[in-house]
Write a protein that holds these residues in place. Structure first.
Motif, PDB file in Angstrom:
ATOM      1  N   ILE A  10       0.842  -1.209   0.000  1.00 19.16           N
ATOM      2  CA  ILE A  10       0.000   0.000   0.000  1.00 19.16           C
ATOM      3  C   ILE A  10       0.871   1.251   0.000  1.00 19.16           C
ATOM      4  CG2 ILE A  10      -1.688   1.306   1.346  1.00 19.16           C
ATOM      5  CD1 ILE A  10      -2.782  -1.374   2.327  1.00 19.16           C
ATOM      6  N   VAL A  11       1.917   1.247   0.833  1.00 18.03           N
ATOM      7  CA  VAL A  11       2.802   2.413   0.916  1.00 18.03           C
ATOM      8  C   VAL A  11       3.496   2.664  -0.419  1.00 18.03           C
ATOM      9  CG1 VAL A  11       4.945   3.259   1.968  1.00 18.03           C
ATOM     10  CG2 VAL A  11       3.161   2.272   3.403  1.00 18.03           C
ATOM     11  N   LEU A  12       4.001   1.602  -1.044  1.00 17.75           N
ATOM     12  CA  LEU A  12       4.698   1.760  -2.323  1.00 17.75           C
ATOM     13  C   LEU A  12       3.763   2.268  -3.410  1.00 17.75           C
ATOM     14  CD1 LEU A  12       6.990  -1.414  -2.354  1.00 17.75           C
ATOM     15  CD2 LEU A  12       7.654   0.963  -1.953  1.00 17.75           C
ATOM     16  N   VAL A  13       2.526   1.786  -3.419  1.00 20.75           N
ATOM     17  CA  VAL A  13       1.552   2.281  -4.406  1.00 20.75           C
ATOM     18  C   VAL A  13       1.295   3.771  -4.191  1.00 20.75           C
ATOM     19  CG1 VAL A  13      -0.865   2.149  -5.122  1.00 20.75           C
ATOM     20  CG2 VAL A  13       0.458   0.058  -4.806  1.00 20.75           C
ATOM     21  N   ILE A  14       1.156   4.165  -2.928  1.00 20.37           N
ATOM     22  CA  ILE A  14       0.910   5.585  -2.630  1.00 20.37           C
ATOM     23  C   ILE A  14       2.114   6.441  -3.025  1.00 20.37           C
ATOM     24  CG2 ILE A  14       0.529   7.237  -0.754  1.00 20.37           C
ATOM     25  CD1 ILE A  14      -1.095   5.093   0.666  1.00 20.37           C
ATOM     26  N   LEU A  15       3.328   5.980  -2.662  1.00 18.03           N
ATOM     27  CA  LEU A  15       4.533   6.739  -3.008  1.00 18.03           C
ATOM     28  C   LEU A  15       4.700   6.841  -4.517  1.00 18.03           C
ATOM     29  CD1 LEU A  15       7.139   5.408  -0.392  1.00 18.03           C
ATOM     30  CD2 LEU A  15       6.048   7.652  -0.432  1.00 18.03           C
ATOM     31  N   LEU A 145      13.283   5.645  -1.440  1.00 18.46           N
ATOM     32  CA  LEU A 145      14.005   4.591  -0.728  1.00 18.46           C
ATOM     33  C   LEU A 145      14.043   4.851   0.769  1.00 18.46           C
ATOM     34  CD1 LEU A 145      17.032   4.010  -3.168  1.00 18.46           C
ATOM     35  CD2 LEU A 145      15.026   2.543  -2.827  1.00 18.46           C
ATOM     36  N   CYS A 146      14.311   6.110   1.149  1.00 16.44           N
ATOM     37  CA  CYS A 146      14.328   6.451   2.582  1.00 16.44           C
ATOM     38  C   CYS A 146      12.950   6.249   3.205  1.00 16.44           C
ATOM     39  CB  CYS A 146      14.791   7.890   2.779  1.00 16.44           C
ATOM     40  SG  CYS A 146      16.515   8.196   2.315  1.00 16.44           S
ATOM     41  N   ALA A 147      11.917   6.722   2.490  1.00 15.62           N
ATOM     42  CA  ALA A 147      10.557   6.569   3.013  1.00 15.62           C
ATOM     43  C   ALA A 147      10.177   5.093   3.125  1.00 15.62           C
ATOM     44  CB  ALA A 147       9.563   7.302   2.108  1.00 15.62           C
TER      45      ALA A 147
END
Length: 384
Positions: A10-15, A145-147
């Motif tokens: 979910i986080v990667l899709v949002i980012l 990458l940091c996030a």
């Protein structure tokens, strides 16, 4: 791991969505800026250093006469000294065949137009825009990458926090099943052994004795099963509260008298500063008070004393006896838990657990502690 994987997906899709929108918007704005600029210059190719255009992007113009001669003119912002490079630029623009386009090898955007009988090509330097996009790409990748690393660490912490109650409930369930099995195993063993003895030719008085043992153990099993069912119904919310107003002091005094066996030498003390009217389910609260008082009676030596006290919105039961280990105090309210396993025969281990469930249903807080006299169990039913 599944929780972390879903969270990270979910986080990667949002980012990716955020960075994608940012990159697309920035690229579109830079492209529109260069197109608007060369379009404005095309309105009058001979006028250079337009205040609204040349100050933003370096550009130059090329005039191609009908006879094939080429004349290059431009602003001071662009180097026009290398004729070989300029020839390659013009040739590439003419070969492209399009009215406008982008020469990636030279970082130039061009527009071909006809003005006053001559063909003009306006070139705008977009190297700064390309550099901006490259820097933005690097920044997005680095921030992403940091996030992702931060969110991965946070996801593991959240996963451990979220799974901990489930793990604790699973452990308690396995412990509950194990303890319940152990609790039922003893009477079942007695029933089996006694039934075998009844198969022999016994005297009538012995048969009556063994039948009494069977009845006693059957009642013990029936009580344990009923306790387990009652606890399960209350924990699942199947038992609705029927609140009525009544005197807690009167109920406590009544249950204290009923808790002691007739032949007991245990002394009792009761102190209440008022009637303390409560709005609660009388039947359930009676069950909880009986559990506290029965626990006190079971662990008070003969000749000891049980003290019931009501003050400042707190009901407490204290008895003389050995102190409870400090590490066992928080677990006393768990089903089948025994601080002293050797005393397990004194109760089925469900009383305090049922009492806590009753208190939780009413919104009361409860606890256990050691005093100079002995253990003390309490619950707060009202604010001071």
């Amino acid at each position: 791991l599944r929780f972390v994987g879903i969270n990270m997906a979910i986080v990667l899709v949002i980012l990716c969505t955020i960075f994608g929108v940012l990159l697309h918007t920035t690229h579109a704005n830079l492209e529109r800026e260069s197109v608007d600029m060369i379009t404005a210059v095309a309105a009058d190719p001979l006028q250079l250093n337009w205040p609204d255009t040349a100050s933003r992007l370096p550009y130059f113009t090329v005039r191609i006469s009908p006879y094939g001669s080429v004349r290059v003119s431009g602003t001071s912002y662009y180097d026009l000294s290398d004729e070989q490079v300029l020839s390659g630029i013009v040739t590439a623009a003419l070969r492209s065949g399009g009215e406008q386009g982008l020469l990636h090898d030279y970082s130039l955007r061009y527009l071909r137009t006809t003005w006053r009988g001559n063909e003009y090509i306006i070139f705008a330097d977009v190297s700064s825009a390309n550099a901006t996009m490259q820097n933005l790409w690097r920044s997005c990748i680095l921030i992403g990458l940091c996030a992702a690393a931060v969110f991965l660490a946070v996801s593991f912490l959240l996963a451990r926090w979220a799974v901990k109650p489930v793990e604790r409930a699973w452990t308690q369930q396995k412990q509950f099943v194990s303890d319940a099995s152990h609790e039922l195993k003893t009477p079942l063993s007695v029933l089996s052994a006694t039934a075998e003895l009844l198969g022999d030719n016994l005297a009538p008085e012995k048969q009556a004795h063994y039948l009494g043992v069977i009845q006693q153990q059957a009642q013990r099993m029936d009580g344990s099963v009923r306790q387990m069912l009652e606890l399960s119904r209350m924990e699942n919310g199947a038992k609705a509260l029927r609140r009525t107003a009544f005197s807690l002091a009167e109920l406590a005094q009544e249950r204290l008298q009923a808790a002691l066996p007739t032949d007991s030498t245990i002394h009792t003390e009761f102190a209440a500063q008022g009637e303390y009217e409560v709005n609660a389910d009388r039947a359930l609260l009676t069950r909880a008070l009986d559990a506290l008082l029965e626990n006190a009676v079971q662990h008070t030596p003969e000749g000891g004393c049980i003290t019931v006290h009501l003050a400042d919105g707190v009901f407490s039961v204290m008895n003389t006896g050995d102190a409870i280990p400090a590490d066992a105090l928080p677990r006393l309210w768990e089903a089948y838990y025994q601080a002293d396993p050797s005393r397990s025969a004194k109760g089925d281990g469900l009383g305090l657990s049922i009492a806590k469930t009753v208190f939780d249903l009413h919104g009361f807080t409860c606890g256990a502690e050691n005093t100079e006299i002995g253990p003390k169990f309490w619950f707060r039913f009202a604010d001071k």
